[in-house]
Design an enzyme around this catalytic site. Structure first.
Site, mmCIF file in Angstrom:
data_model
loop_
_atom_site.group_PDB
_atom_site.id
_atom_site.type_symbol
_atom_site.label_atom_id
_atom_site.label_comp_id
_atom_site.label_asym_id
_atom_site.label_seq_id
_atom_site.Cartn_x
_atom_site.Cartn_y
_atom_site.Cartn_z
ATOM 1 N N LYS A 14 -9.422 18.111 2.846
ATOM 2 C CA LYS A 14 -8.055 18.556 3.137
ATOM 3 C C LYS A 14 -7.173 18.485 1.896
ATOM 4 O O LYS A 14 -6.434 19.419 1.599
ATOM 5 C CB LYS A 14 -7.435 17.693 4.248
ATOM 6 N N ARG A 128 -16.766 9.173 -3.442
ATOM 7 C CA ARG A 128 -15.357 9.092 -3.824
ATOM 8 C C ARG A 128 -14.956 7.641 -4.043
ATOM 9 O O ARG A 128 -14.183 7.328 -4.943
ATOM 10 C CB ARG A 128 -14.491 9.743 -2.735
ATOM 11 N N ARG A 145 -13.764 4.973 10.366
ATOM 12 C CA ARG A 145 -12.834 6.110 10.312
ATOM 13 C C ARG A 145 -13.422 7.329 11.021
ATOM 14 O O ARG A 145 -12.698 8.075 11.668
ATOM 15 C CB ARG A 145 -12.497 6.450 8.860
HETATM 16 P P1 ATP Z 1 -9.316 13.513 3.424
HETATM 17 O O1 ATP Z 1 -10.415 12.923 2.632
HETATM 18 O O2 ATP Z 1 -9.766 14.747 4.204
HETATM 19 O O3 ATP Z 1 -8.090 13.766 2.639
HETATM 20 P P2 ATP Z 1 -8.820 10.840 4.546
HETATM 21 O O4 ATP Z 1 -9.590 10.289 5.684
HETATM 22 O O5 ATP Z 1 -9.109 10.319 3.218
HETATM 23 O O6 ATP Z 1 -8.920 12.425 4.583
HETATM 24 P P3 ATP Z 1 -5.964 10.272 4.497
HETATM 25 O O7 ATP Z 1 -5.258 11.440 5.082
HETATM 26 O O8 ATP Z 1 -5.907 10.051 3.062
HETATM 27 O O9 ATP Z 1 -7.461 10.385 5.037
HETATM 28 O O10 ATP Z 1 -5.447 8.975 5.303
HETATM 29 C C1 ATP Z 1 -5.910 7.663 5.017
HETATM 30 C C2 ATP Z 1 -5.517 6.693 6.136
HETATM 31 O O11 ATP Z 1 -4.079 6.708 6.348
HETATM 32 C C3 ATP Z 1 -6.098 7.005 7.525
HETATM 33 O O12 ATP Z 1 -7.399 6.499 7.682
HETATM 34 C C4 ATP Z 1 -5.059 6.321 8.448
HETATM 35 O O13 ATP Z 1 -5.256 4.944 8.529
HETATM 36 C C5 ATP Z 1 -3.745 6.553 7.734
HETATM 37 N N1 ATP Z 1 -3.083 7.776 8.222
HETATM 38 C C6 ATP Z 1 -2.894 8.926 7.505
HETATM 39 N N2 ATP Z 1 -2.302 9.876 8.255
HETATM 40 C C7 ATP Z 1 -2.113 9.319 9.488
HETATM 41 C C8 ATP Z 1 -1.572 9.782 10.721
HETATM 42 N N3 ATP Z 1 -1.113 11.027 10.852
HETATM 43 N N4 ATP Z 1 -1.542 8.940 11.773
HETATM 44 C C9 ATP Z 1 -2.004 7.695 11.677
HETATM 45 N N5 ATP Z 1 -2.537 7.188 10.559
HETATM 46 C C10 ATP Z 1 -2.600 7.975 9.460
HETATM 47 MG MG MG Z 2 -6.624 13.045 1.784
#
Ligand code: ATP
Ligand code: MG
Length: 189
Positions: A14, A128, A145
């Site tokens: 994303k 990562r 997660r």
């Molecule tokens: P990607 O790799 O696709 O960017 P990601 O799993 O690394 O996705 P992030 O969006 O960076 O995720 O979010 C990291 C953490 O922040 C999540 O695991 C969660 O704990 C918290 N978080 C982020 N957005 C939200 C949300 N909309 N609601 C609740 N918690 C959130």
């Molecule tokens: Mg992210």
């Protein structure tokens, strides 16, 4: 004005694809993960609260996330377009986003879903973790997660399908290929 939700599991790309779209279209980008990590880095009260959830692979409570989202959104206005990356992650968040935009005379234009098989997600996130410095990019937390994603976030696929807004794209292959597919959808809006 375009309001684009970029959707997918942790590690689906994303953030990477959002950056490419920002470059091409000049849209503003709201990454709730980045917002929370900045708060953690600055040691704010919000950051300390968030850390407890994030380090455990859990989601931050909806009410808190929804307030943060609305404040961030308003701080970016005016904009030609906004990309929502990492929000919504639950059905109450999707409902809140819809209400928030309706109050501002706007709506979600499309939900772009990045589809990536689970094995690939784990591999990407473990890799990562070697350089990201993110405490949540370790195998144990990654698995939590993904479970949280499957239980709380994946139901949004049907939710957006019913809204008539869901467009799924293959989330693996070259970055350019994926980006081109996303651009096709955006250009058709
Ligand atoms: P990607 O790799 O696709 O960017 P990601 O799993 O690394 O996705 P992030 O969006 O960076 O995720 O979010 C990291 C953490 O922040 C999540 O695991 C969660 O704990 C918290 N978080 C982020 N957005 C939200 C949300 N909309 N609601 C609740 N918690 C959130
Ligand atoms: Mg992210």
């Amino acid at each position: 004005m375009k309001n684009i939700v970029i959707f997918g599991a942790p590690g689906s790309g994303k953030g990477t694809q959002s950056d490419l779209l920002v470059k091409k279209y000049g849209f503003k980008h709201i990454s709730t993960g980045d917002v929370l990590r900045a708060e953690m880095k600055n040691g704010t009260e919000l950051g300390r609260t968030a850390k407890g959830f994030i380090d455990n692979g859990q989601l931050i409570p909806d009410e808190l996330m929804i307030d943060i989202l609305a404040a961030t959104y308003d701080s970016l206005m005016p904009a030609e377009g906004v990309i929502f990356d990492g929000f919504p992650r639950t059905i109450p968040q999707a409902e809140a986003l819809k209400d928030m935009l309706a109050k501002r005379n706007a709506e979600v234009s499309v939900m772009l879903e990045l589809d990536v098989p689970d094995e690939m997600l784990i591999e990407r996130l473990v890799n990562r973790g070697k350089t990201s410095g993110r405490a949540d990019d370790n195998e144990e937390t990654i698995k939590k997660r993904l479970t949280v994603y499957n239980n709380q976030t994946a139901p949004l696929i049907d939710w957006y399908e019913k809204e008539g807004l869901r467009r799924a794209v293959k989330g693996y292959g070259s970055l350019e290929e994926i980006n081109a597919e996303l651009c096709k959808v955006i250009d058709s809006l």
